[in-house]
Design a protein around this motif. Structure first.
Motif, PDB file in Angstrom:
ATOM      1  N   HIS A  99       0.831  -1.203   0.000  1.00  0.00           N
ATOM      2  CA  HIS A  99       0.000   0.000   0.000  1.00  0.00           C
ATOM      3  C   HIS A  99       0.860   1.244   0.000  1.00  0.00           C
ATOM      4  N   ASP A 100       2.000   1.182   0.709  1.00  0.00           N
ATOM      5  CA  ASP A 100       2.901   2.342   0.698  1.00  0.00           C
ATOM      6  C   ASP A 100       3.435   2.597  -0.692  1.00  0.00           C
ATOM      7  N   ALA A 101       3.716   1.523  -1.429  1.00  0.00           N
ATOM      8  CA  ALA A 101       4.206   1.715  -2.784  1.00  0.00           C
ATOM      9  C   ALA A 101       3.157   2.397  -3.636  1.00  0.00           C
ATOM     10  N   ILE A 129       9.016   2.121  -7.334  1.00  0.00           N
ATOM     11  CA  ILE A 129       8.530   3.365  -6.743  1.00  0.00           C
ATOM     12  C   ILE A 129       9.440   4.518  -7.147  1.00  0.00           C
ATOM     13  N   PRO A 130       8.902   5.703  -7.411  1.00  0.00           N
ATOM     14  CA  PRO A 130       9.766   6.860  -7.685  1.00  0.00           C
ATOM     15  C   PRO A 130      10.746   7.082  -6.541  1.00  0.00           C
ATOM     16  N   TRP A 131      11.913   7.578  -6.881  1.00  0.00           N
ATOM     17  CA  TRP A 131      12.995   7.722  -5.905  1.00  0.00           C
ATOM     18  C   TRP A 131      12.599   8.558  -4.694  1.00  0.00           C
ATOM     19  N   PRO A 132      11.992   9.748  -4.843  1.00  0.00           N
ATOM     20  CA  PRO A 132      11.622  10.501  -3.636  1.00  0.00           C
ATOM     21  C   PRO A 132      10.618   9.750  -2.773  1.00  0.00           C
ATOM     22  N   VAL A 400      12.979   0.507  -7.036  1.00  0.00           N
ATOM     23  CA  VAL A 400      12.924   1.970  -7.040  1.00  0.00           C
ATOM     24  C   VAL A 400      13.309   2.447  -8.432  1.00  0.00           C
ATOM     25  N   ARG A 401      12.616   3.457  -8.915  1.00  0.00           N
ATOM     26  CA  ARG A 401      12.931   3.988 -10.237  1.00  0.00           C
ATOM     27  C   ARG A 401      14.154   4.903 -10.125  1.00  0.00           C
TER      28      ARG A 401
END
Length: 531
Positions: A99-101, A129-132, A400-401
């Protein structure tokens, strides 16, 4: 450049009188608690790898960015195969992710320039997931762990407190200075000159000197206790003794101001004064202040305990590579780096490519954070994902992207316990350290978050079409100079770097300001913790 690792004045005021849990929240998140800080409860299993898709990025990144596994002291992983449904063991479209992703993807995909896919085509990259967003998830995971089980403060001697965070305010136990002292070498004098010089002298660390009579002077050293009835201290260079043994001010018209060059008792603080708030990082200067204020020990937030598991049968601990075996670069590099991030590294264990040994090591570890190297992909001996599924771990970040280091992961493996899975290639592992381990450990250790800053790039940096790139740079004046040798398996660039430049998808032009991540040895606040 902006100073790093410092709290604002408001933080310092607000932190006073808070308990450890509140300190942890304050020094790491000045926005205060948010509903999104709650992490999901049910465990989400890791998705099975998909197969058959072509890798992304081979035509977009320099050849040095292709992670081949086992090159240049690297460990097996498949950073070059960071593709939707590819061979890196991450989710394919339609698979499950935490869910966090989802939360981070949705928020940052819409808002964050580093996470946005400039002109990208095709589906979202299999749960990466995007880096930030990945960094925020790591920090939130630590905040949730602290709130569920706040670490009790520890009492440590001053020589063991460097790099810790104060768990309670530092209050003066004495006046500083605790008595009137001489600020200079010279003479303590009483009344107007000239003065008769006594034969005795006053040295630092000695007491019991008789008071001065009017018209008397006595030799005094810096830091010595001022005799009673002293008017002022006349500096050595401002006095001369005549042939009759009498002291004169030089020049003759020099006025003697009462109290000059005397540090009065309590000039810096009075006993009971609040010197530093809870949440302050213990630096060498803080240790000096604490000692001066009468402390032998400090109450501090404990360092999170970290155990490092080095995976891979191909790794040598000494000698030259041979017969398909390579040197382990991460075993020597990770422990001091993790200590620099605020961790207490309890052990480094070499597991090899043994699934049962990995399961035993993870399930029996008493560490707050387990850090693994390699095995995050979906190769025949990459056992990390199956092990996490076997123990019912909750994957918070599964890819992570970011390049290098795409197949990194973060999992919750128990109450208040986490596992950070680093890719096996050295620079990719550094990327994982700064993306996931740094915000997790910093928050657990209650360290202040560094102020973000950026500098213009001196040269262009080629970007990935979809993902953030982390590129080693050196700082030259007001510019950041990108370094070569920045492939996932290479350490030659990072070994001389001052920072990593956060290059957004699509790349960066010369003169474009780019966010920078300082390395521990370039920041005084963090670099003190290497030992």
């Amino acid at each position: 450049m902006t100073a790093h690792g410092t709290s604002t004045g408001r933080d310092a005021e607000d932190a006073e009188g808070l308990d450890v849990e509140e300190v942890l929240a304050l020094v790491n998140d000045d926005r205060g608690p948010r509903p999104a800080d709650r992490l999901p409860g049910p465990a989400v299993p890791a998705a099975a790898p998909a197969a058959g898709a072509d890798p992304v990025g081979r035509g977009h990144a320099p050849r040095g960015d292709q992670e081949t596994g086992g090159d240049h002291g690297g460990h097996r992983t498949h950073d070059s195969h960071e593709s939707p449904g590819g061979r890196d063991g991450h989710e394919s479209p339609g698979g499950h992710e935490s869910h966090d992703a989802h939360h981070a993807q949705d928020a940052h995909h819409a808002q964050d320039p580093h996470g946005a896919h400039r002109g990208r085509k095709g589906p979202r990259a299999h749960g990466a997931i995007p880096w930030p967003g990945a960094r925020e998830i790591a920090a939130r995971a630590a905040r949730a762990a602290v709130r569920s089980s706040p670490p009790p403060p520890v009492s440590v001697p001053l020589d063991a407190a460097l790099g810790l965070t104060l768990a309670e305010p530092l209050t003066a136990l004495t006046d500083l200075p605790s008595f009137d002292t001489s600020a200079m070498d010279g003479w303590a004098v009483a009344g107007p000159g000239p003065w008769d010089v006594r034969e005795d002298g006053v040295l630092a660390g000695h007491a019991g000197h008789r008071p001065l009579g009017d018209g008397e002077a006595v030799r005094i050293a810096t830091g010595a206790r001022i005799p009673a009835d002293t008017t002022a201290v006349l500096r050595t260079e401002h006095g001369r003794i005549d042939g009759k043994g009498r002291l004169h001010a030089a020049p003759r018209d020099r006025a003697i101001v009462p109290g000059q060059d005397i540090r009065p008792r309590g000039q810096e603080c009075r006993s009971g004064d609040r010197l530093l708030p809870a949440g302050t990082l213990v630096t060498p200067a803080v240790l000096g202040l604490a000692a001066a204020a009468g402390y032998d020990r400090l109450r501090a937030v404990p360092r999170p305990r970290v155990e490092v598991l080095v995976l891979g049968d191909e790794l040598l601990t000494e000698g030259l590579p041979h017969d398909g075996l390579i040197r382990d670069a991460l075993g020597p590099m990770l422990p001091p780096w993790l200590r620099a991030l605020g961790a207490d590294v309890t052990s480094v264990r070499r597991i090899g490519d043994d699934a049962e040994a990995l399961h035993t090591a993870v399930t029996t570890s008493a560490a707050d954070v387990v850090v693994t190297t390699g095995g995050t992909a979906a190769g025949p001996v990459d056992h990390l994902h199956p092990t996490l599924r076997r123990i019912g771990a909750e994957l918070l970040v599964d890819g992570v992207r970011v390049r290098p280091g795409h197949p990194m992961l973060l999992a919750r493996i128990g109450e208040g316990r986490h596992l950070v899975g680093l890719p096996g290639n050295p620079l990719a592992a550094v990327s994982g350290l700064l993306t996931l381990a740094e915000p997790l450990l910093r928050t657990l250790a209650a360290r202040p978050a560094p102020e973000p800053y950026g500098l213009p790039l001196q040269e262009p940096v080629q970007g990935h079409p979809y993902d953030t790139r982390l590129v080693p740079v050196v700082l030259r004046g007001d510019r950041a100079v990108p370094l070569h040798y920045n492939g996932p398996a290479m350490l030659r660039g990072i070994a001389v770097a001052d920072a990593l430049a956060v290059v957004p998808p699509g790349g960066a032009r010369p003169g474009e300001e780019t966010e920078l991540l300082d390395l521990p040895w370039t920041t005084g606040g963090i670099g003190v913790c290497f030992t």
